[in-house]
Design a protein around this motif. Structure first.
Motif, short mmCIF file in Angstrom:
data_model
loop_
_atom_site.label_atom_id
_atom_site.label_comp_id
_atom_site.label_asym_id
_atom_site.label_seq_id
_atom_site.Cartn_x
_atom_site.Cartn_y
_atom_site.Cartn_z
N CYS A 225 7.15 41.08 38.61
CA CYS A 225 8.41 40.44 39.03
C CYS A 225 8.72 39.22 38.19
O CYS A 225 9.80 38.66 38.28
CB CYS A 225 8.32 39.96 40.46
SG CYS A 225 8.47 41.25 41.62
N SER A 226 7.73 38.74 37.47
CA SER A 226 7.98 37.50 36.73
C SER A 226 8.65 37.81 35.39
O SER A 226 9.62 37.19 35.01
CB SER A 226 6.68 36.73 36.50
OG SER A 226 5.69 37.58 35.97
N GLY A 227 8.17 38.83 34.70
CA GLY A 227 8.72 39.14 33.38
C GLY A 227 8.24 38.14 32.37
O GLY A 227 7.87 37.02 32.70
N LYS A 228 8.23 38.55 31.10
CA LYS A 228 7.70 37.71 30.04
C LYS A 228 8.46 36.39 29.98
O LYS A 228 7.89 35.32 29.93
CB LYS A 228 7.86 38.45 28.73
CG LYS A 228 6.85 38.09 27.68
CD LYS A 228 6.94 39.18 26.66
CE LYS A 228 6.45 38.82 25.32
NZ LYS A 228 6.85 39.86 24.38
N ALA A 229 9.77 36.52 30.02
CA ALA A 229 10.58 35.32 29.89
C ALA A 229 10.87 34.69 31.24
O ALA A 229 11.36 33.58 31.30
CB ALA A 229 11.90 35.66 29.21
N GLY A 230 10.53 35.43 32.32
CA GLY A 230 10.77 34.89 33.65
C GLY A 230 12.25 34.76 33.99
O GLY A 230 12.63 34.03 34.89
N ARG A 231 13.10 35.41 33.27
CA ARG A 231 14.54 35.31 33.55
C ARG A 231 15.16 36.69 33.42
O ARG A 231 14.65 37.55 32.73
CB ARG A 231 15.23 34.45 32.48
CG ARG A 231 14.90 33.00 32.54
CD ARG A 231 15.54 32.36 31.33
NE ARG A 231 15.05 31.01 31.15
CZ ARG A 231 15.48 29.96 31.79
NH1 ARG A 231 16.43 30.12 32.68
NH2 ARG A 231 15.00 28.78 31.58
N VAL A 353 15.52 47.58 45.50
CA VAL A 353 14.27 47.18 44.83
C VAL A 353 14.62 46.43 43.54
O VAL A 353 14.07 45.37 43.24
CB VAL A 353 13.39 48.42 44.55
CG1 VAL A 353 12.15 48.04 43.75
CG2 VAL A 353 12.99 49.09 45.86
N HIS A 354 15.58 46.97 42.80
CA HIS A 354 16.07 46.29 41.59
C HIS A 354 16.58 44.90 41.93
O HIS A 354 16.24 43.91 41.28
CB HIS A 354 17.23 47.07 40.96
CG HIS A 354 16.79 48.16 40.06
ND1 HIS A 354 16.75 48.02 38.69
CD2 HIS A 354 16.36 49.41 40.32
CE1 HIS A 354 16.33 49.14 38.15
NE2 HIS A 354 16.09 50.00 39.12
N THR A 355 17.45 44.86 42.96
CA THR A 355 18.07 43.58 43.33
C THR A 355 17.01 42.55 43.68
O THR A 355 17.10 41.39 43.27
CB THR A 355 19.01 43.77 44.55
OG1 THR A 355 19.93 44.81 44.23
CG2 THR A 355 19.75 42.51 44.90
N ALA A 356 15.97 42.98 44.43
CA ALA A 356 14.94 42.03 44.85
C ALA A 356 14.22 41.46 43.63
O ALA A 356 14.03 40.24 43.52
CB ALA A 356 13.95 42.72 45.79
N ILE A 357 13.83 42.33 42.72
CA ILE A 357 13.07 41.86 41.56
C ILE A 357 13.97 40.98 40.68
O ILE A 357 13.55 39.92 40.19
CB ILE A 357 12.48 43.06 40.80
CG1 ILE A 357 11.42 43.70 41.68
CG2 ILE A 357 11.88 42.63 39.46
CD1 ILE A 357 10.85 44.98 41.17
N GLN A 358 15.19 41.41 40.53
CA GLN A 358 16.14 40.64 39.72
C GLN A 358 16.39 39.25 40.33
O GLN A 358 16.40 38.25 39.64
CB GLN A 358 17.45 41.42 39.65
CG GLN A 358 18.42 40.86 38.65
CD GLN A 358 19.67 41.72 38.61
OE1 GLN A 358 19.62 42.91 38.91
NE2 GLN A 358 20.77 41.13 38.24
N THR A 391 9.20 51.06 49.69
CA THR A 391 8.82 49.76 50.22
C THR A 391 8.29 48.89 49.08
O THR A 391 7.54 49.37 48.21
CB THR A 391 7.78 49.85 51.35
OG1 THR A 391 7.50 48.53 51.83
CG2 THR A 391 6.48 50.51 50.93
N LEU A 392 8.70 47.63 49.09
CA LEU A 392 8.24 46.68 48.08
C LEU A 392 7.62 45.49 48.81
O LEU A 392 8.21 44.98 49.77
CB LEU A 392 9.42 46.20 47.22
CG LEU A 392 9.06 45.22 46.09
CD1 LEU A 392 8.35 45.96 44.95
CD2 LEU A 392 10.31 44.52 45.54
N CYS A 406 16.81 32.28 48.92
CA CYS A 406 16.75 33.53 48.16
C CYS A 406 16.32 34.70 49.07
O CYS A 406 16.93 35.78 49.06
CB CYS A 406 15.76 33.31 47.02
SG CYS A 406 15.48 34.72 46.02
N LEU A 407 15.31 34.46 49.90
CA LEU A 407 14.84 35.54 50.77
C LEU A 407 15.83 35.81 51.91
O LEU A 407 16.01 36.96 52.33
CB LEU A 407 13.44 35.23 51.31
CG LEU A 407 12.34 35.17 50.23
CD1 LEU A 407 10.99 34.90 50.87
CD2 LEU A 407 12.28 36.44 49.39
#
Ligand code: FAD
Length: 468
Positions: A225-231, A353-358, A391-392, A406-407
């Motif tokens: 969920c963080s990603g390399k650049a975190g953005r 799931v996409h929206t949550a991670i994004q 489920t995530l 955010c949550l």
């Protein structure tokens, strides 16, 4: 050891997330009959059962009330020819596995830790990596004894099904399970045959999971969920690294799957269930797990996974319970603690799931490895969490700015999609979204009116979310 209950004592309790402590009178009976007596004669305003306290939030505590610690009720009966066994509700899944595996029986459903009790597993109707294939824990309970303020009931899916199913997933609010009859799973080794695949993006892993439902009994993806650049990328999609995943899928290995040199050690008769080999010290400085350390961990973890590997023999413990190797790892989050956010959404709503991670990635909220699983049909429990679809689950430290907002926003997205947040993990949901996520709440309340007319079974979770 004397056969008497431990003296009741006032204690400060939290869930596994180590936040929102409240004080209550903890009472630790040795026999189920004592619980029935307590419930019939209790004078305090509230009572709630507690297992091993592995729910993340405030489900197993009750401020100013009585907490029934069930962990001394740990009798395991003899398994019959069908693999059914009667166990006391405070028995941990760890104890059950230690007793049953050498006889060739494993848990039909296991959460990510063995450190939960049978009663806690029923009350949260827990799921494992095999929900799409085998359903939730309560599906494998053939009968149970529930002590309520109006008496003791032996219930089954066909005998008082309303009380049975309201208790399965009912978070301790319909009574205290004192023992249960479980249908175990026959296995011949303590090994798993595992396929591992690495995916650069979320769509690819979700497609592979859907396609693999019928081929794999167990399936789980660890998502970054963080990603390399975190953005995230400007304009929408996930940024570099966010959403990449490692998918592991498999089933129990048979004796034929294990090469001869390992066979003797792998056969269940010789099974050795490991103990934790590390313990996190009591005082861990705050912020050890922060955005940078979590991103660095995720990066290493992703790079170490094989791109594609099939039929690897793994121990059950590495496959099912990797976190059990480190005792009290929840202290790593420091004094403020942490929370777990887990939601489920229906099959056509993988976009959530996409929206949550994004959302997490773009708000730079550090989320330790997120876990994505497939769910199959729900069980009949009105408060049972799993529903067909996705489920995530993700762990988030308490503290960084904007987590709450955010949550809260994600809750609305989940509710709008027809999904729900898992009560066993929750510590922060708003009460107004609960009836949308759990539209059958009234069925739980109807059962409560029958078995607990004075409404004494109450937890901090129930009060916070107006569950009863
Ligand atoms: C590392 C980790 C991994 C996890 N992985 C998963 C997972 O993969 N899938 C999943 O579904 N969950 C998972 N969980 C959550 C956990 O399985 C549930 O919260 C479970 O309920 C914890 O059991 P416990 O014995 O610790 O119960 P507690 O946390 O003590 O209590 C949980 C609830 O059960 C009630 N309860 C406890 N005992 C009884 C009883 N005898 N009768 C009636 N009610 C009772 C309590 O009142 C409370 O509402 C995980 C938790 C951790 C810490």
């Amino acid at each position: 050891m004397p056969d008497t209950s431990l003296a009741p004592a006032q204690r400060l309790l939290t869930g596994w997330g180590r936040a929102d402590a409240t004080r209550g009178l903890v009472w630790t009976p040795r026999r189920g009959e004592e619980i029935a007596e307590l419930l019939a004669n209790l004078e305090s305003a509230a009572v709630i059962p507690r297992g091993l306290g592995r729910s993340y939030g405030d489900a197993a505590q009750s401020a100013g009330g009585t907490i029934v610690d069930t962990t001394l009720l740990d009798h395991v009966g003899c398994v019959d020819a069908n693999g059914e066994v009667e166990v006391s509700a405070g028995t941990s899944l760890d104890t059950l596995v230690r007793r049953m595996l050498p006889q060739g029986w494993f848990l039909p459903v296991t959460p990510g830790t063995r450190q939960v009790t049978v009663g806690g597993a029923i009350a949260a109707d827990v799921h494992g990596k095999n929900h799409h294939a085998d359903g939730s824990f309560a599906r494998h309970v053939t009968a149970m004894t529930v002590a309520t303020p109006t008496g003791v009931h032996r219930v089954a899916p066909t005998r008082d099904p309303d009380l049975f199913w309201a208790t399965a997933g009912g978070m301790g609010l319909t009574g205290i399970v004192t023992s249960a009859r479980l249908r175990m799973l026959a296995v011949s080794t303590d090994r798993m045959l595992v396929d591992t695949d690495r995916f650069a993006d979320l769509d690819a892993v979700m497609t592979a999971m859907e396609e693999g439902d019928a081929r794999y009994r167990y399936s789980v993806a660890w998502v970054d969920c963080s990603g390399k650049a975190g953005r995230t990328r400007p304009g929408g999609g996930l940024g570099p690294g966010a959403g990449r995943a490692v998918l592991t899928r498999g089933d129990h290995a048979s004796l034929d799957d294990v090469p001869a040199p390992q066979l003797r050690r792998a056969a269940v008769a010789a099974a050795r269930v490991p103990r934790p080999h590390l313990r996190v010290p009591r005082h861990v400085p705050g912020g050890l797990l922060n955005r940078l350390s979590i991103a660095a961990f995720n990066e290493t973890w992703f790079r170490r996974a094989p791109t594609h590997r099939t039929q690897e023999l793994q121990s059950m413990w590495k496959f099912f319970h990797p976190l059990d190797g480190v005792a009290e790892w929840n202290r790593l989050y420091g004094p403020l603690g942490f929370l777990q956010y887990q939601f489920a959404v229906p099959p056509g709503r993988g976009d959530v799931v996409h929206t949550a991670i994004q959302t997490l990635s773009s708000h730079r909220i550090p989320a330790f490895l997120a876990v994505l699983k497939r769910f199959g049909p729900s069980s009949p429990g009105p408060l049972s969490f799993p529903m067909p679809g996705w489920t995530l689950a993700l762990d988030v430290p308490i503290g960084p700015d904007g987590v709450g907002r955010c949550l809260d926003r994600l809750d609305e997205v989940v509710a709008e999609a027809g999904g729900r947040v898992y009560l066993a993990k929750d510590s922060r949901l708003r009460p107004d979204v609960v009836p949308i996520m759990y539209p059958r709440l009234e069925e739980l309340r109807a059962v409560r009116r029958r078995v607990d007319p004075r409404g004494i079974l109450r937890s901090d979770l129930a009060r916070r979310l107006d569950l009863c």
